[in-house]
Design a protein around this motif. Sequence first.
Motif, PDB file in Angstrom:
ATOM      1  N   ALA A 191       0.982   4.174  -2.906  1.00  0.00           N
ATOM      2  CA  ALA A 191       0.924   5.598  -2.351  1.00  0.00           C
ATOM      3  C   ALA A 191       2.020   6.509  -3.027  1.00  0.00           C
ATOM      4  O   ALA A 191       1.760   7.617  -3.280  1.00  0.00           O
TER       5      ALA A 191
ATOM      6  N   ASP B 145       0.985  -1.092  -0.005  1.00  0.00           N
ATOM      7  CA  ASP B 145       0.096   0.001   0.124  1.00  0.00           C
ATOM      8  C   ASP B 145       0.917   1.236  -0.001  1.00  0.00           C
ATOM      9  O   ASP B 145       0.519   2.065  -0.507  1.00  0.00           O
TER      10      ASP B 145
ATOM     11  N   ARG C 296       1.188   9.521  -5.339  1.00  0.00           N
ATOM     12  CA  ARG C 296       1.246  10.571  -4.741  1.00  0.00           C
ATOM     13  C   ARG C 296       1.109  11.939  -5.557  1.00  0.00           C
ATOM     14  O   ARG C 296       0.211  12.860  -5.631  1.00  0.00           O
TER      15      ARG C 296
END
Length: 257
Positions: free
Chosen positions: A42, A38, A46
């Motif tokens: 991310a 995860d 981002r």
Amino acid sequence: VLGESLVNQIENELEDIRRTNGRLRDSVAQLQEQIRIDEDFALLARSNLIGGELNGEEVVVFTYAGTDGALIDQVRASVEEAGGTVAATIEATDNLDLASPAERDQLALILGSSSSETVELHAELGEALGGDASAAANGEGPDGGAGAAGPSGPGNPAVEGLLADLEQADLVNLDGASAQEDLIPTGASFVVVGGASEDPPFRLAEYTVSLATSLASDGTPVVGAESTTSTWGMTAMLRVDDRAQDAVTTVDNAESI
């Protein structure tokens, strides 16, 4: 002495515990791997998710002595990756524990307060600092009118004077604004950042809640940010206060992606 049947029963129970522990270890390993996946996702997503969200925006950070440096770095990095700029950082020092009567009298003099109680002075400081900073961000002068024109737009002498007095008394540290810039730029947003695994530098509740709610008093965007490993409970203070919970956004894992 115990008897063979009891020994066998204990051995069977121990074996059950070993098997249960093994399953729990496997489960923890799987969850840790999922967190890693995860976080990797991310990191990749981002810039697409937050890039440009704060283009042209200026953010003023209020923080505390002893705050985890990695937490502040992550907040700054997030603001900058979103296209914003951290205009200034205002750090409350550990002298705000106000351990002596002389220190309390000094802060009372700066605030024009008649109080000699630490809790009351913390609340008054947060209200004064947050209110003046919010007025400056909204382009208001100390009387609520338009601010005096400065190099970066309307300024507010009230917050500049208050911060100068607090810095001289070694109650805050200021960083980021040059002599040609307003410390609190017009249109600024605010982030109140704090947290560490060690004890906080002083009792935070009254100052933090009063500061955050006063910063948000004119609808100015305010975020309270704390780290997952922090023992301070700063975001919890904001969430349980009736005024703060309606006005302030909180993030309690701000060191993570």
